[in-house]
Each structure stands twice: as structure tokens, then as C-alpha cells.
Design a protein around this motif. Structure first.
Motif, mmCIF file in Angstrom:
data_model
loop_
_atom_site.group_PDB
_atom_site.id
_atom_site.type_symbol
_atom_site.label_atom_id
_atom_site.label_comp_id
_atom_site.label_asym_id
_atom_site.label_seq_id
_atom_site.Cartn_x
_atom_site.Cartn_y
_atom_site.Cartn_z
ATOM 1 N N ALA A 58 37.474 -49.931 2.028
ATOM 2 C CA ALA A 58 38.521 -50.775 1.449
ATOM 3 C C ALA A 58 37.911 -51.967 0.712
ATOM 4 O O ALA A 58 38.343 -52.304 -0.398
ATOM 5 C CB ALA A 58 39.469 -51.251 2.546
ATOM 6 N N LEU A 59 36.904 -52.592 1.309
ATOM 7 C CA LEU A 59 36.262 -53.742 0.657
ATOM 8 C C LEU A 59 35.476 -53.319 -0.581
ATOM 9 O O LEU A 59 35.350 -54.099 -1.527
ATOM 10 C CB LEU A 59 35.351 -54.474 1.641
ATOM 11 N N LYS A 60 34.966 -52.116 -0.590
ATOM 12 C CA LYS A 60 34.269 -51.609 -1.769
ATOM 13 C C LYS A 60 35.270 -51.455 -2.923
ATOM 14 O O LYS A 60 34.961 -51.797 -4.062
ATOM 15 C CB LYS A 60 33.606 -50.265 -1.441
ATOM 16 N N ALA A 61 36.472 -50.982 -2.601
ATOM 17 C CA ALA A 61 37.510 -50.795 -3.619
ATOM 18 C C ALA A 61 38.106 -52.126 -4.063
ATOM 19 O O ALA A 61 38.420 -52.315 -5.237
ATOM 20 C CB ALA A 61 38.613 -49.886 -3.077
ATOM 21 N N HIS A 62 38.274 -53.056 -3.113
ATOM 22 C CA HIS A 62 38.911 -54.350 -3.390
ATOM 23 C C HIS A 62 38.201 -55.461 -2.628
ATOM 24 O O HIS A 62 38.582 -55.782 -1.502
ATOM 25 C CB HIS A 62 40.395 -54.307 -3.003
ATOM 26 N N PRO A 63 37.181 -56.067 -3.222
ATOM 27 C CA PRO A 63 36.463 -57.156 -2.547
ATOM 28 C C PRO A 63 37.421 -58.284 -2.162
ATOM 29 O O PRO A 63 38.376 -58.568 -2.889
ATOM 30 C CB PRO A 63 35.468 -57.618 -3.609
ATOM 31 N N GLY A 64 37.169 -58.875 -1.043
ATOM 32 C CA GLY A 64 38.003 -59.964 -0.550
ATOM 33 C C GLY A 64 37.793 -60.147 0.933
ATOM 34 O O GLY A 64 36.725 -59.851 1.466
ATOM 35 N N GLU A 65 38.842 -60.612 1.607
ATOM 36 C CA GLU A 65 38.774 -60.869 3.041
ATOM 37 C C GLU A 65 39.769 -59.981 3.778
ATOM 38 O O GLU A 65 40.954 -59.945 3.437
ATOM 39 C CB GLU A 65 39.099 -62.339 3.311
ATOM 40 N N VAL A 66 39.293 -59.266 4.790
ATOM 41 C CA VAL A 66 40.156 -58.396 5.585
ATOM 42 C C VAL A 66 40.978 -59.263 6.530
ATOM 43 O O VAL A 66 40.433 -60.062 7.289
ATOM 44 C CB VAL A 66 39.332 -57.372 6.381
ATOM 45 N N SER A 67 42.302 -59.108 6.463
ATOM 46 C CA SER A 67 43.167 -59.871 7.359
ATOM 47 C C SER A 67 43.562 -59.048 8.577
ATOM 48 O O SER A 67 43.774 -59.604 9.655
ATOM 49 C CB SER A 67 44.412 -60.371 6.624
ATOM 50 N N LYS A 68 43.658 -57.720 8.427
ATOM 51 C CA LYS A 68 43.995 -56.839 9.543
ATOM 52 C C LYS A 68 43.417 -55.454 9.278
ATOM 53 O O LYS A 68 43.310 -55.034 8.127
ATOM 54 C CB LYS A 68 45.510 -56.670 9.690
ATOM 55 N N ALA A 69 43.089 -54.760 10.359
ATOM 56 C CA ALA A 69 42.681 -53.357 10.287
ATOM 57 C C ALA A 69 43.062 -52.714 11.613
ATOM 58 O O ALA A 69 42.661 -53.191 12.668
ATOM 59 C CB ALA A 69 41.185 -53.237 10.032
ATOM 60 N N TYR A 70 43.870 -51.657 11.533
ATOM 61 C CA TYR A 70 44.355 -51.031 12.760
ATOM 62 C C TYR A 70 44.831 -49.611 12.479
ATOM 63 O O TYR A 70 45.048 -49.233 11.325
ATOM 64 C CB TYR A 70 45.488 -51.843 13.382
ATOM 65 N N TRP A 80 43.847 -45.321 9.243
ATOM 66 C CA TRP A 80 43.423 -46.702 9.444
ATOM 67 C C TRP A 80 44.101 -47.482 8.336
ATOM 68 O O TRP A 80 43.963 -47.145 7.162
ATOM 69 C CB TRP A 80 41.909 -46.858 9.302
ATOM 70 N N GLU A 81 44.872 -48.501 8.691
ATOM 71 C CA GLU A 81 45.466 -49.377 7.691
ATOM 72 C C GLU A 81 44.587 -50.618 7.589
ATOM 73 O O GLU A 81 44.270 -51.241 8.595
ATOM 74 C CB GLU A 81 46.879 -49.785 8.089
ATOM 75 N N VAL A 82 44.191 -50.951 6.371
ATOM 76 C CA VAL A 82 43.343 -52.115 6.139
ATOM 77 C C VAL A 82 44.075 -53.025 5.160
ATOM 78 O O VAL A 82 44.460 -52.596 4.076
ATOM 79 C CB VAL A 82 41.969 -51.711 5.560
ATOM 80 N N LYS A 83 44.283 -54.281 5.573
ATOM 81 C CA LYS A 83 44.933 -55.270 4.712
ATOM 82 C C LYS A 83 43.878 -56.261 4.242
ATOM 83 O O LYS A 83 43.102 -56.777 5.051
ATOM 84 C CB LYS A 83 46.045 -55.989 5.464
ATOM 85 N N ILE A 84 43.890 -56.517 2.939
ATOM 86 C CA ILE A 84 42.880 -57.384 2.322
ATOM 87 C C ILE A 84 43.554 -58.444 1.469
ATOM 88 O O ILE A 84 44.475 -58.151 0.719
ATOM 89 C CB ILE A 84 41.927 -56.566 1.423
ATOM 90 N N SER A 85 43.073 -59.681 1.602
ATOM 91 C CA SER A 85 43.409 -60.736 0.644
ATOM 92 C C SER A 85 42.301 -60.653 -0.396
ATOM 93 O O SER A 85 41.173 -61.079 -0.168
ATOM 94 C CB SER A 85 43.409 -62.109 1.321
ATOM 95 N N GLY A 86 42.632 -60.062 -1.525
ATOM 96 C CA GLY A 86 41.626 -59.737 -2.527
ATOM 97 C C GLY A 86 41.091 -60.925 -3.289
ATOM 98 O O GLY A 86 41.781 -61.927 -3.485
ATOM 99 N N ALA A 87 39.869 -60.784 -3.743
ATOM 100 C CA ALA A 87 39.245 -61.800 -4.584
ATOM 101 C C ALA A 87 39.985 -61.910 -5.919
ATOM 102 O O ALA A 87 39.869 -62.910 -6.610
ATOM 103 C CB ALA A 87 37.775 -61.442 -4.816
ATOM 104 N N ASP A 88 40.780 -60.877 -6.244
ATOM 105 C CA ASP A 88 41.568 -60.871 -7.475
ATOM 106 C C ASP A 88 42.901 -61.595 -7.310
ATOM 107 O O ASP A 88 43.712 -61.643 -8.231
ATOM 108 C CB ASP A 88 41.814 -59.442 -7.950
ATOM 109 N N GLY A 89 43.152 -62.170 -6.112
ATOM 110 C CA GLY A 89 44.383 -62.911 -5.853
ATOM 111 C C GLY A 89 45.520 -62.052 -5.336
ATOM 112 O O GLY A 89 46.587 -62.559 -4.990
ATOM 113 N N LYS A 90 45.317 -60.733 -5.268
ATOM 114 C CA LYS A 90 46.353 -59.826 -4.774
ATOM 115 C C LYS A 90 46.168 -59.550 -3.287
ATOM 116 O O LYS A 90 45.078 -59.682 -2.748
ATOM 117 C CB LYS A 90 46.308 -58.492 -5.518
ATOM 118 N N LYS A 91 47.253 -59.154 -2.651
ATOM 119 C CA LYS A 91 47.223 -58.669 -1.265
ATOM 120 C C LYS A 91 47.178 -57.145 -1.353
ATOM 121 O O LYS A 91 48.042 -56.525 -1.969
ATOM 122 C CB LYS A 91 48.469 -59.094 -0.489
#
Length: 109
Positions: A58-70, A80-91
Motif C-alpha cells: 500500500a505504501l509503495k502505491a501511495h506513499p504517506g502515513e498508515v493510520s490503520k491496517a486490519y 487486509w484493509e490499509v488506510k493511508i494519509s497520503g503524501a498527496d493530501g488524499k486519504k
């Protein structure tokens, strides 16, 4: 080689070949937006994936910070659901099939 070393080498080769696959833009208005594999098989590791592997993909596809993974389910598939606050400003919310590692869904808001 012991089993651990063999697995580590196989995992590294799998990751290297997985991310070398061609990608296309998911949103034609913004080419820098979501890049997704051309085929699910191109991004699917052989065998069940761990939460850490899903996070790495997920981080490879959308660099940023992982907020949840479960663990979750999407379209009737265990994922596996992975939520990212992307470096591009998107969730970003990505779902990877646990059994195969295939990308099931990807949403950016």
C-alpha cells in the motif's frame, strides 16, 4: 540454506518482481493519482500475505502515513484493509486479498 533464509530470499524476489510490473493511472484527470497494476496477477504474491506485506504494498502505491491496517472483507473476500494519509493530501483505503495478495479495491478521497 535453512527454511528462514529460503523464505526471506523468496520474499525479496517476489517483492522485487511484484513492483516491477507496469502500472496505469486510475484517474485520467490526474496521472499522478492512484497507480494500479495492469493485472491483479502482476501484483499478487504467491501465497498468503501478512499485514506487514499489505502495508508495504500500500505504501509503495501511495506513499504517506498508515493510520490503520486490519483484517476485513471486501466483495466477499477476506482482505487486509490499509488506510493511508497520503503524501498527496488524499486519504487512501486499499484492500489486498489475504489469500493471494491481489489488490481487491483502492479508493482515494
Amino acid at each position: 540454506m535453512n527454511k528462514q533464509t529460503t523464505f526471506s530470499v523468496a520474499a525479496l524476489l517476489l517483492i522485487a518482481t511484484t513492483f516491477a510490473a507496469p502500472v496505469v493511472a486510475a484517474d485520467s484527470k490526474s496521472p499522478a493519482a492512484a497507480a494500479v497494476p495492469v493485472t491483479a496477477a502482476a501484483a499478487a504474491p504467491a501465497g498468503e500475505i501478512s499485514k506487514e506485506q499489505a502495508i508495504e504494498m500500500a505504501l509503495k502505491a501511495h506513499p504517506g502515513e498508515v493510520s490503520k491496517a486490519y483484517q476485513d472483507s471486501k466483495k466477499g473476500i477476506k482482505t487486509w484493509e490499509v488506510k493511508i494519509s497520503g503524501a498527496d493530501g488524499k486519504k487512501w483505503e486499499l484492500h489486498y486479498e489475504i489469500k493471494t495478495g491481489a489488490l481487491v479495491s483502492e479508493e482515494g478521497k
